[in-house]
Design a protein around this motif. Structure first.
Motif: not given
Length: 383
Positions: A211-229, A246-250
């Motif tokens: 929790d108090y250690q990681v300073k940079s988090l990069t996550l990739g999120v696949f969103a092929d099934e997203v409708n209106y939510s 924080l880096s987030l790639t959708l």
């Protein structure tokens, strides 16, 4: 073969910056090549690149025809600092120690059970390890002096136990579900994880100690099934509440009608200072929202100073996200908005960098965002 042996004789006991060998007929002359590998280790090579790629052979699917390469062949390479091996079965040698090796890159290789652990134990000063498109055993355990680790689209592995006291940076692009155990990583600060599917990775309970250690988090999120939510917030972010970056790639093959809910996303990281959001649409263009949504009340994100929004095309959901950040970040200094993006998780042609708005579109976006910032220092740069 005569040319190779002539080279090794000519440069024996001399310092050579790099030797690169790419061929597909090693298995036809195994004894001759084994002899050459041992002779080249007596040359003062600093970087050695060996690729045994054969047309049509996919190591992950069929390893029976691969060359079995033993690290014992390089036992006398006392000056070797960087080693790259491609398209082979890597055999460790517990009796050999590579004290000079600092970088090891393996591509399209096969590693049997405990082979990687044995290799790491033989490299007492190894700092960087990269493995891509390779066949790995079910369980992996990383230890030793390693500082940077990258696994790119490997197959076979299901669990990885990180017991590396000097590990600083971890990058993983995973095909199937992989469970991470952060057993002992007191220096880990940068974590990058991208799944092939939305449930392809899972952080074990030990991740909570970061929790108090990681300073940079990069996550990739696949969103092929997203409708209106909205895109679902990755639950892993709740384990890293002390994030500064924080880096987030959708990533989606189709339009993303609603982005992540900004209140929940930024609220999960109350100490966040730098936020990068990339929206990568692989096939079709974005379209505007046609339905509303029930949103939680806004929060104050008083630590946020810089925001980069890539893949921005000015849809309603994108504008709402930008306006929300401007209104709730009183310490914001800079917001960069651009249609260009960098997909950190792909080397495919759709990765784009230098896109820009035409003048009319840039002015329209600038006008909609002008005067909406809660911070007097905030500068909005539309590229």
């Amino acid at each position: 073969m005569n040319a190779l042996f002539q080279f090794s004789r000519l440069y024996s006991d001399l310092r050579v910056a790099e030797v690169k060998l790419v061929c597909c007929f090693v298995r036809e002359f195994p004894s001759a090549f084994t002899h050459w590998f041992r002779s080249i280790s007596r040359v003062g090579v600093e970087r050695l690149f060996l690729s045994f790629e054969c047309p049509g052979l996919v190591p992950i699917c069929d390893s029976s025809k691969l060359l079995k390469f033993s690290l014992e062949n390089l036992s006398q390479a006392s000056s070797l600092e960087h080693l790259f091996l491609s398209h082979c079965v890597v055999l460790p040698s517990p009796q050999v120690h590579f004290n000079s090796l600092t970088t090891l890159a393996l591509r399209a290789v096969v590693l049997k059970c405990r082979h990687l652990e044995c290799i790491l134990s033989s490299c007492s000063n190894l700092e960087k390890l990269t493995i891509e498109h390779s066949k790995l055993p079910y369980k992996l355990r990383l230890a030793g002096t390693i500082k940077e680790v990258a696994f790119w689209w490997c197959d076979g592995w299901k669990e990885i136990d990180l017991h590396a006291p000097y590990l600083h940076t971890l990058e993983c692009m995973v095909w199937k579900k992989v469970r991470f155990f952060f057993s002992f990583v007191p220096m880990l600060e940068n974590v990058t994880v991208c799944p092939r599917w939305s449930t392809s990775y899972l952080f074990g309970h030990h991740a909570r100690v970061l929790d108090y250690q990681v300073k940079s988090l990069t996550l990739g999120v696949f969103a092929d099934e997203v409708n209106y939510s909205p895109v679902e917030i990755p639950t892993e972010m709740e384990m890293f509440r002390s994030l500064r970056t924080l880096s987030l790639t959708l990533i989606s093959n189709y339009e993303i009608l609603q982005l992540v809910e900004p209140s929940e996303l930024l609220g999960a990281c109350p100490l966040l200072q730098n936020f990068n959001l990339m929206v990568v649409i692989n096939k079709s263009r974005r379209i505007n929202d046609v339905r509303g949504s029930t949103r939680p009340p806004p929060r104050c994100h008083d630590k946020l100073k810089q925001v980069r929004f890539g893949g921005f095309y000015g849809t309603e959901s994108e504008m709402r996200f930008a306006l929300y950040v401007l209104a709730t970040a009183p310490a914001l200094e800079r917001m960069f908005i651009s249609p260009g993006y960098k997909n950190y998780f792909s080397s495919a042609p759709q990765t784009e960098f230098n896109l820009s708005f035409d003048e009319a579109k840039r002015n329209s976006i600038q006008q909609k965002l002008h005067g909406r910032a809660a911070s007097r220092k905030a500068v909005v740069i539309v590229q």
